[in-house]
Design a protein around this motif. Structure first.
Motif, PDB file in Angstrom:
ATOM      1  N   TYR A   4      42.342  74.965  93.723  1.00  0.00           N
ATOM      2  CA  TYR A   4      41.321  73.913  93.914  1.00  0.00           C
ATOM      3  C   TYR A   4      40.142  74.598  94.746  1.00  0.00           C
ATOM      4  O   TYR A   4      38.877  74.622  94.434  1.00  0.00           O
ATOM      5  N   LEU A  32      43.851  69.211  86.846  1.00  0.00           N
ATOM      6  CA  LEU A  32      44.178  67.726  86.754  1.00  0.00           C
ATOM      7  C   LEU A  32      45.441  67.417  85.667  1.00  0.00           C
ATOM      8  O   LEU A  32      45.906  66.276  86.123  1.00  0.00           O
ATOM      9  N   HIS A  36      47.810  67.664  89.239  1.00  0.00           N
ATOM     10  CA  HIS A  36      47.251  66.660  90.052  1.00  0.00           C
ATOM     11  C   HIS A  36      48.002  65.801  91.052  1.00  0.00           C
ATOM     12  O   HIS A  36      47.598  65.362  92.116  1.00  0.00           O
ATOM     13  N   THR A  44      41.080  64.975  94.046  1.00  0.00           N
ATOM     14  CA  THR A  44      40.979  64.314  92.737  1.00  0.00           C
ATOM     15  C   THR A  44      39.705  63.676  92.259  1.00  0.00           C
ATOM     16  O   THR A  44      38.994  63.868  91.305  1.00  0.00           O
ATOM     17  N   VAL A  71      42.627  65.916  79.670  1.00  0.00           N
ATOM     18  CA  VAL A  71      43.085  65.353  80.905  1.00  0.00           C
ATOM     19  C   VAL A  71      43.634  63.906  80.552  1.00  0.00           C
ATOM     20  O   VAL A  71      44.836  63.714  80.974  1.00  0.00           O
ATOM     21  N   LEU A  78      47.577  59.599  85.948  1.00  0.00           N
ATOM     22  CA  LEU A  78      46.549  59.998  86.675  1.00  0.00           C
ATOM     23  C   LEU A  78      45.422  58.797  86.480  1.00  0.00           C
ATOM     24  O   LEU A  78      45.027  58.482  85.573  1.00  0.00           O
TER      25      LEU A  78
END
Length: 209
Positions: A4, A32, A36, A44, A71, A78
């Motif tokens: 990240y 992600l 995630h 996030t 994603v 998510l």
């Protein structure tokens, strides 16, 4: 965290090469999609916010659309709600533009995002979307018509309350398309699937068709 920290500045930067921007979006999709659960809520949210920002940028919107689609398809757990409605609205707005590749990417992503993350209580949003989809249901581009019909079906499945909008905007176009001698293959299959879903969702009575 190291991934990240390495990626976020490049995703946020405006003064980097186009290739780096695109690679940062690809890395964002992987992070992600696969990791995630290892990210904090703030991390996030930051990545999703940057993704939405890139979606609105003319130079990065196509790769951002593909990133969002990837994603959405890979991780239904998510939470995309911080950017969901605005990203759907943004992609729907692309359908008015001339670029065929942009329309195709947006249609494919709309179908994926709505299928995996759509919400039944978003009648106004999906009614707006199907209004933008309807003009694309024409026999001059059967593949785009197929994608527009699939996105309409997904919206109707997720939010049956948008049925009146589908009936008002998409159905007339679909009926015109049904009479075209050019209609075949995927467009034909999607047209039949739309009519079936409209009956199942009580958007229209079978007898009226």
């Amino acid at each position: 965290k190291q991934l990240y920290d390495a990626m976020e500045p490049l995703l946020a930067a405006h003064d980097v090469d186009q290739e780096i921007k695109e690679c940062a979006l690809t890395a964002c999709a992987a992070l992600l999609s696969e990791l995630h659960t290892s990210l904090s809520t703030d991390q996030t949210s930051r990545l999703l916010g940057l993704l939405l920002e890139r979606l609105k940028n003319e130079t990065t919107r196509i790769i951002a659309i593909k990133t969002l689609s990837s994603v959405a398809a890979s991780s239904s757990d998510l939470d995309l709600s911080p950017i969901l409605d605005e990203s759907i609205e943004t992609m729907a707005s692309f359908l008015k533009l001339q670029s065929r590749s942009l329309k195709q990417c947006a249609l494919e992503a709309l179908d994926t995002v709505v299928t995996h993350h759509g919400k039944a209580d978003s009648q106004a949003l999906y009614s707006m979307v199907v209004g933008e989809l309807a003009p694309l249901v024409v026999d001059s581009d059967l593949h785009i018509s197929h994608l527009a019909l699939r996105a309409s079906i997904s919206a109707l499945k997720v939010c049956p309350a948008c049925g009146p909008a589908v009936k008002e905007h998409v159905l007339p176009q679909a009926l015109v398309l049904s009479a075209s001698p050019l209609l075949q293959d995927l467009a034909l299959e999607s047209l039949l699937a739309l009519l079936e879903q409209m009956v199942l969702s009580s958007a229209v009575d079978f007898s009226s068709l």
